[in-house]
Design a protein around this motif. Structure first.
Motif, PDB file in Angstrom:
ATOM      1  N   HIS A  63     -72.082  13.725  42.347  1.00  0.00           N
ATOM      2  CA  HIS A  63     -71.307  14.964  42.429  1.00  0.00           C
ATOM      3  C   HIS A  63     -70.065  14.879  41.535  1.00  0.00           C
ATOM      4  O   HIS A  63     -69.736  15.828  40.804  1.00  0.00           O
ATOM      5  N   SER A 145     -67.442  20.602  48.776  1.00  0.00           N
ATOM      6  CA  SER A 145     -67.848  20.076  50.077  1.00  0.00           C
ATOM      7  C   SER A 145     -67.342  20.964  51.205  1.00  0.00           C
ATOM      8  O   SER A 145     -68.042  21.165  52.208  1.00  0.00           O
ATOM      9  N   TYR A 174     -73.214  16.528  48.277  1.00  0.00           N
ATOM     10  CA  TYR A 174     -71.792  16.695  47.969  1.00  0.00           C
ATOM     11  C   TYR A 174     -70.979  15.487  48.429  1.00  0.00           C
ATOM     12  O   TYR A 174     -71.297  14.862  49.443  1.00  0.00           O
TER      13      TYR A 174
END
Length: 422
Positions: A63, A145, A174
């Motif tokens: 991520h 997130s 995430y």
């Protein structure tokens, strides 16, 4: 009248499929290329990298690497990239999946060399500075997130992946607050996965002859590397339950190798209306009034059949989940009518073609080149779906109800467990 019309459409579709232009492919200096030229003035280019979350040794690092896209590189600043993209009237988009990081650009055809260089810079020459991680990337990770956590359905799908796969495909998409991500870990991951062996470049509105010299011009200093091995995927039944104030949702699923009957079963159960403001007439639409949707997620080496249920309250989500489970059990026990099977096959064919054509097709083509070494064959996919029988759909439903995983989010004390559904 309707039968004659269907026959005419089928004949037209047969001619169209036989004359449809497909991607041309080649390998240049270890980089796999695919291109589909057209008469449009707009072109799209995607750098598809086998670097998704399933490959990350440290959770959240994929991520972070994705969010470093189009930031400062060794040859240009993020401000310069932004200003020049705006000046040329183009768009740059990074994205992350469990299988890949994709760097994509949409632009006017004459600007292909510039945007190829921009994508090549982000791939081969990112700066990955500590201050940039702290000041730019980390806030983006937190935003992503937080947005995912605020959507109960998204959180339920994440929990389902963890319940179904545990590791590999079960790793979170995430970055989480508990993850320890440093510029060093991101750089180490970049060195491991941002290699020519893990890269497929796919263009739409451009030709192979246009792409080939650009590889030598702008990727000469990229690391050759070795292709990342696809982690094995095992399916585990069970529950992952996450208390949350974002709402209540539940995702149930079953992982297995891809089979066309799974795509047909997902279309049969449905849940997504074909007409706006209508629930539709699929099994889940009828049973849950739009609160449940069935779908099939395809990954390298595995497919995840899932039903996602999301309602206004935990009690409604629980009731809709039980209704959705009953609809699936009815297919497993009683099978499917010929009329419903025809409708489901038609919808599954459409979904298969939609996933391989247009912008989604860039990523799908790149992943197929990286994992199978071939361009996806649309005609074969459609043909396989068309040959699915009612018995195969029933058998697929039987296998799913025997072993499922569940991701539950929200007021979990009111949401059912996996062994309470079947």
């Amino acid at each position: 009248m309707l039968a004659a019309r269907r026959a005419s459409i089928a004949a037209t579709s047969s001619v169209a499929s036989s004359t449809r232009r497909s991607f041309a492919s080649a390998t240049v200096d270890g980089v796999q290329l695919a291109a589909l030229d057209s008469k449009t003035q707009i072109a799209s280019l995607a750098f598809v990298v086998k670097a998704g979350s399933r490959y990350a040794a440290a959770p959240g690092v994929a991520h972070a690497l994705e969010r470093f896209a189009f930031q400062n590189t060794k040859t240009r600043s993020a401000l310069r990239v932004t200003r020049e993209a705006e000046f040329l009237g183009a768009s740059l988009t990074p994205s992350l999946s469990r299988d890949a990081i994709v760097l994509e650009a949409d632009f006017l055809k004459e600007d292909l060399p510039y945007f190829f260089e921009v994508l090549a810079d982000s791939f081969a020459r990112p700066h990955l500075a500590r201050h940039e991680l702290a000041e730019v990337v980390a806030p983006l990770l937190k935003f992503d997130s937080s947005a995912a956590a605020a959507d109960a359905a998204v959180s339920a799908v994440e929990a389902l992946h963890l319940a179904a796969y545990r590791r590999g495909l079960g790793l979170p998409l995430y970055a989480q607050p508990v993850d320890s991500i440093s510029a060093k870990t991101v750089a180490e991951y970049k060195d491991l996965v941002y290699t020519k062996a893990n890269l497929a470049i796919v263009g739409a509105g451009v030709s192979l002859d246009q792409l080939k010299p650009l590889v030598a011009d702008f990727l000469e200093d990229a690391v050759a590397g070795t292709a990342s091995a696809v982690p094995a995927s095992s399916f585990f039944a069970g529950d992952v339950r996450v208390s949350s104030t974002a709402g209540s949702a539940l995702a149930l699923g079953h992982a297995s190798p891809y089979a066309p009957e799974l795509a047909v079963l997902a279309a049969l159960l449905g849940g997504v209306p074909s007409i706006k403001w209508s629930y539709g007439s699929s099994l889940l639409a009828t049973a849950t009034q739009g609160k449940a949707v069935a779908s099939l997620s395809n990954y390298a080496g595995s497919s995840l059949f899932k039903i996602v249920v999301n309602a206004d309250s935990a009690a409604e989500t629980s009731a809709a989940t039980k209704a959705a489970a009953a609809a699936l059990k009815s297919v497993a026990s009683s099978g499917v009518s010929s009329e419903d099977l025809k409708k489901a096959i038609a919808q599954a064919k459409f979904s298969a073609v939609a996933a391989l054509e247009g912008k989604p097709g860039l990523t799908a083509t790149g992943l197929s080149l990286l994992t199978a070494g071939t361009i996806p064959d649309i005609a074969s996919s459609v043909s396989a779906i068309g040959s699915v029988s009612a018995d195969k759909v029933k058998a697929a439903a039987e296998a799913i109800v025997k072993k499922i995983a569940v991701g539950a989010v929200g007021k979990v004390s009111e949401l059912p467990y996996a062994d309470e559904l079947f």
